[in-house]
Design a protein around this motif. Structure first.
Motif, mmCIF file in Angstrom:
data_model
loop_
_atom_site.group_PDB
_atom_site.id
_atom_site.type_symbol
_atom_site.label_atom_id
_atom_site.label_comp_id
_atom_site.label_asym_id
_atom_site.label_seq_id
_atom_site.Cartn_x
_atom_site.Cartn_y
_atom_site.Cartn_z
ATOM 1 N N VAL B 299 24.515 -20.853 -33.540
ATOM 2 C CA VAL B 299 25.809 -21.047 -34.181
ATOM 3 C C VAL B 299 25.600 -21.824 -35.478
ATOM 4 O O VAL B 299 24.980 -22.888 -35.482
ATOM 5 C CB VAL B 299 26.789 -21.797 -33.252
ATOM 6 N N SER B 300 26.098 -21.264 -36.574
ATOM 7 C CA SER B 300 26.004 -21.926 -37.876
ATOM 8 C C SER B 300 26.691 -23.285 -37.775
ATOM 9 O O SER B 300 27.786 -23.399 -37.250
ATOM 10 C CB SER B 300 26.684 -21.056 -38.934
ATOM 11 N N GLY B 301 26.029 -24.335 -38.276
ATOM 12 C CA GLY B 301 26.600 -25.672 -38.161
ATOM 13 C C GLY B 301 26.098 -26.429 -36.935
ATOM 14 O O GLY B 301 26.334 -27.616 -36.795
ATOM 15 N N ARG B 302 25.424 -25.682 -36.016
ATOM 16 C CA ARG B 302 24.859 -26.363 -34.841
ATOM 17 C C ARG B 302 23.394 -25.998 -34.688
ATOM 18 O O ARG B 302 22.883 -25.824 -33.578
ATOM 19 C CB ARG B 302 25.649 -25.966 -33.595
ATOM 20 N N VAL B 303 22.714 -25.901 -35.823
ATOM 21 C CA VAL B 303 21.311 -25.498 -35.820
ATOM 22 C C VAL B 303 20.438 -26.566 -35.147
ATOM 23 O O VAL B 303 19.491 -26.250 -34.411
ATOM 24 C CB VAL B 303 20.833 -25.221 -37.266
ATOM 25 N N GLU B 304 20.796 -27.840 -35.344
ATOM 26 C CA GLU B 304 19.975 -28.913 -34.770
ATOM 27 C C GLU B 304 19.936 -28.862 -33.240
ATOM 28 O O GLU B 304 18.887 -29.048 -32.632
ATOM 29 C CB GLU B 304 20.472 -30.279 -35.248
ATOM 30 N N GLU B 305 21.110 -28.579 -32.649
ATOM 31 C CA GLU B 305 21.160 -28.472 -31.180
ATOM 32 C C GLU B 305 20.286 -27.313 -30.704
ATOM 33 O O GLU B 305 19.592 -27.401 -29.707
ATOM 34 C CB GLU B 305 22.602 -28.214 -30.713
ATOM 35 N N TRP B 306 20.363 -26.229 -31.431
ATOM 36 C CA TRP B 306 19.572 -25.054 -31.070
ATOM 37 C C TRP B 306 18.075 -25.377 -31.130
ATOM 38 O O TRP B 306 17.316 -25.067 -30.229
ATOM 39 C CB TRP B 306 19.914 -23.907 -32.030
ATOM 40 N N LEU B 307 17.683 -26.086 -32.200
ATOM 41 C CA LEU B 307 16.272 -26.456 -32.361
ATOM 42 C C LEU B 307 15.810 -27.331 -31.200
ATOM 43 O O LEU B 307 14.720 -27.146 -30.654
ATOM 44 C CB LEU B 307 16.094 -27.238 -33.659
ATOM 45 N N ALA B 308 16.673 -28.281 -30.827
ATOM 46 C CA ALA B 308 16.304 -29.218 -29.763
ATOM 47 C C ALA B 308 16.090 -28.492 -28.443
ATOM 48 O O ALA B 308 15.303 -28.934 -27.592
ATOM 49 C CB ALA B 308 17.399 -30.282 -29.612
ATOM 50 N N ALA B 309 16.771 -27.340 -28.249
ATOM 51 C CA ALA B 309 16.666 -26.612 -26.983
ATOM 52 C C ALA B 309 15.501 -25.618 -26.981
ATOM 53 O O ALA B 309 15.109 -25.123 -25.925
ATOM 54 C CB ALA B 309 17.982 -25.881 -26.703
ATOM 55 N N LEU B 310 14.937 -25.318 -28.141
ATOM 56 C CA LEU B 310 13.873 -24.311 -28.226
ATOM 57 C C LEU B 310 12.670 -24.579 -27.308
ATOM 58 O O LEU B 310 12.167 -23.647 -26.680
ATOM 59 C CB LEU B 310 13.381 -24.166 -29.673
ATOM 60 N N PRO B 311 12.196 -25.834 -27.189
ATOM 61 C CA PRO B 311 11.019 -26.085 -26.319
ATOM 62 C C PRO B 311 11.290 -25.764 -24.848
ATOM 63 O O PRO B 311 10.339 -25.624 -24.082
ATOM 64 C CB PRO B 311 10.751 -27.580 -26.516
ATOM 65 N N ASN B 312 12.579 -25.632 -24.450
ATOM 66 C CA ASN B 312 12.854 -25.221 -23.064
ATOM 67 C C ASN B 312 12.485 -23.761 -22.848
ATOM 68 O O ASN B 312 12.195 -23.346 -21.732
ATOM 69 C CB ASN B 312 14.346 -25.389 -22.738
ATOM 70 N N ALA B 313 12.534 -22.972 -23.893
ATOM 71 C CA ALA B 313 12.292 -21.532 -23.757
ATOM 72 C C ALA B 313 10.856 -21.148 -24.119
ATOM 73 O O ALA B 313 10.341 -20.154 -23.626
ATOM 74 C CB ALA B 313 13.275 -20.762 -24.638
ATOM 75 N N PHE B 314 10.230 -21.930 -24.990
ATOM 76 C CA PHE B 314 8.902 -21.547 -25.484
ATOM 77 C C PHE B 314 7.919 -22.715 -25.365
ATOM 78 O O PHE B 314 8.335 -23.874 -25.390
ATOM 79 C CB PHE B 314 8.994 -21.131 -26.963
ATOM 80 N N PRO B 315 6.618 -22.410 -25.302
ATOM 81 C CA PRO B 315 5.615 -23.490 -25.240
ATOM 82 C C PRO B 315 5.367 -24.090 -26.615
ATOM 83 O O PRO B 315 4.254 -24.018 -27.142
ATOM 84 C CB PRO B 315 4.379 -22.771 -24.702
ATOM 85 N N ILE B 316 6.415 -24.622 -27.208
ATOM 86 C CA ILE B 316 6.263 -25.189 -28.546
ATOM 87 C C ILE B 316 6.886 -26.573 -28.594
ATOM 88 O O ILE B 316 7.629 -26.958 -27.698
ATOM 89 C CB ILE B 316 6.973 -24.318 -29.620
ATOM 90 N N GLU B 317 6.566 -27.321 -29.644
ATOM 91 C CA GLU B 317 7.258 -28.584 -29.862
ATOM 92 C C GLU B 317 7.870 -28.615 -31.257
ATOM 93 O O GLU B 317 7.409 -27.934 -32.166
ATOM 94 C CB GLU B 317 6.314 -29.772 -29.636
ATOM 95 N N VAL B 318 8.948 -29.390 -31.347
ATOM 96 C CA VAL B 318 9.694 -29.487 -32.601
ATOM 97 C C VAL B 318 9.441 -30.871 -33.173
ATOM 98 O O VAL B 318 9.753 -31.877 -32.540
ATOM 99 C CB VAL B 318 11.204 -29.279 -32.345
#
Lengths: 168, 332
Positions: B299-318
């Protein structure tokens, strides 16, 4: 700062002309705004600076208008007539008597509240909120009245100019 | 998406736009966004600037015009009989409540002129009306230029994403030129998205022809054209055969209403699109991260929340690099 000036000066003058009555005054306000900007720390991004420039300029314009409306009226009107003599408006800005009468006539074709909204805003510098109270309509409606009045007058003037250019 | 309007007088519409800007700029506290939007409008067409100047000169002339106030008596009978007036006031108040918020956020529509170059800022979509009445919705950080001739209507999309609703003009094709190929259409609606890795074309209505290759004008060198119908998407990558698939166009154009939707896309393309809406720049370190496949919504305007949730789906860190940069890298 020079880049900011060259990129935005025209736009800034156009912006300020929505608030002040002569190009010379707009130039003065713009100049004062640039001077204030120069005194700032300029590490910020250019986009931030340009937004700030317009805000600063708008504030200066408001200050000036307030000053004109209070004690400095006499002094201001004298100095303004002097600057107007020194910097005459460009040819197309000078309205002929016919044009001024056409503006008045075009306005008379509009509904009374629409006309009154334009009159109060243009001649008495009344704010949209005050006009809304006076006419007992919403501010949005006043906005709509002004839009309609300005577009109507402009279209009338354009049509008249068109006829003057291509006589049949 | 609004359907194409038949404009009776584009000239009057331009005057209305100019006046709308005039009034908006006169508001006591003009937000910087509005000023920036207005400057974009001024840059979009010489006709816009002229219209604005003509409103300005009318305004200044009107001060010296022989204007008379309207009498109280006449004001009372403004279009309404006395009996209707109280109802009208009540109705006006009710309408005012329902429209007051949209009005504040409403954008002035933007007519463009031939030769105009338009660039949107990060995070801001913009709807424009092209010189022939076709409409385009531009995504964030998107740049396009308009060059129309009597034979063809060419719009160059230099970066970002745009959704086009093309007015039909037989014999005068509508062409979207991108760095990696061009899309030709006659009376249709389609979405074009470009990043460093791919050109994506999705058709909502009608059909388009896509031509890619080192020289899209040289018949001998260019690749065979790709034809797309409504409900189809083509993904074109340099040195790869085009991939065509069926897709719901509403998913692809969801960005026009503030939601970016992705179906099974490499993360590198997802990030390129999200960056056009992100206040902080997102960078990928490590080639494998870019190839991860992502399906989901941002969602535009909530990119930070999306980024914070990315490591739950992928083996990556932010990792926050500095105040305006974020790095995605393999975990561990």
């Amino acid at each position: 700062m020079e880049r900011l000036y060259s990129e935005h000066n025209q736009a800034l003058i156009r912006f300020l002309m929505t608030r002040v009555d002569s190009e010379q005054e707009a130039q003065d306000v713009a100049h004062e705004a640039y001077v204030r900007m120069l005194q700032l720390d300029t590490r910020g991004a250019i986009s931030y600076l340009s937004a700030y420039l317009f805000k600063t300029a708008a504030n200066i314009a408001i200050d000036r208008i307030r000053r004109t409306q209070t004690g400095e009226r006499v002094h201001q009107s004298v100095s303004r007539s002097l600057t107007e003599a020194a910097f005459p408006a460009p040819e197309h800005e000078i309205a002929s008597r016919q044009e001024l009468e056409l503006i008045a006539r075009s306005l008379e074709e509009l509904p009374p509240k629409c006309r009154q909204a334009f009159y109060l805003h243009r001649i008495h510098d009344m704010s949209l909120d005050d006009i809304a109270r006076e006419l007992r309509v919403t501010k949005r409606m006043v906005h709509h009245y002004l839009l309609r009045a300005i577009v109507h007058c402009r279209s009338r003037l354009n049509a008249a100019a068109q006829i003057a250019e291509d006589p049949l | 998406m609004s359907p194409l309007k038949n404009n009776p007088s584009p000239h009057t519409e331009r005057l209305e736009e100019a006046t709308e800007w005039w009034l908006r700029l006169r508001e006591p506290n003009v937000p910087p966004d509005v000023v920036a939007d207005w400057m974009l409008w001024c840059e979009a067409a010489a006709e816009n600037r002229e219209a604005f100047a003509s409103i300005q000169s009318l305004w200044h002339q009107a001060k010296s015009a022989p204007l008379e106030p309207v009498s109280r008596g006449r004001l009372r009978f403004d279009g309404w009989s006395r009996r209707v007036l109280p109802w009208a006031i009540a109705a006006g108040a009710a309408i005012a409540v329902s429209v007051s918020v949209p009005w504040l956020q409403q954008r002035v529509s933007m007519h463009t002129g031939n030769g105009a170059a338009i660039a949107t800022r990060v995070g801001i979509n913009r709807e424009i009306v092209l010189p022939d009445g076709s409409q385009a919705t531009l995504g964030g950080a998107t740049a396009l230029t308009i060059s129309y001739t009597t034979e063809r209507r060419t719009v160059s999309l230099n970066s970002g994403e745009a959704f086009f609703e093309v007015r039909s003009e037989p014999g005068r094709p509508f062409i979207v030129q991108t760095p990696s190929g061009r899309v030709a259409a006659v009376g249709t609606a389609f979405n074009v998205r470009i990043d460093d890795h791919a050109l994506r074309v999705t058709v909502s209505h009608g059909s388009v022809e896509i031509v890619t290759g080192a020289s899209a004008t040289n018949l001998a060198e260019r690749n065979p054209p790709v034809w797309l119908r409504a409900g189809q998407q083509a993904v074109l990558r340099p040195n790869d055969a085009p991939v065509t698939s069926a897709i719901d166009p509403h998913v692809v154009t969801a960005w026009t209403t503030g939601t970016l939707k992705f179906i099974d896309e490499p993360l590198v393309s997802v990030i390129a699109a999200v960056n056009r809406y992100s206040p902080t720049r997102i960078e990928i370190r490590g080639g494998d991260v870019g190839n991860l496949r992502y399906t989901g919504t941002v969602v535009s305007g909530r990119v930070e929340e999306w980024l914070a949730a990315l490591p739950n789906a992928f083996p990556i860190e932010v990792v926050s690099q500095d105040s305006d940069r974020v790095i995605l890298r393999p975990r561990g």
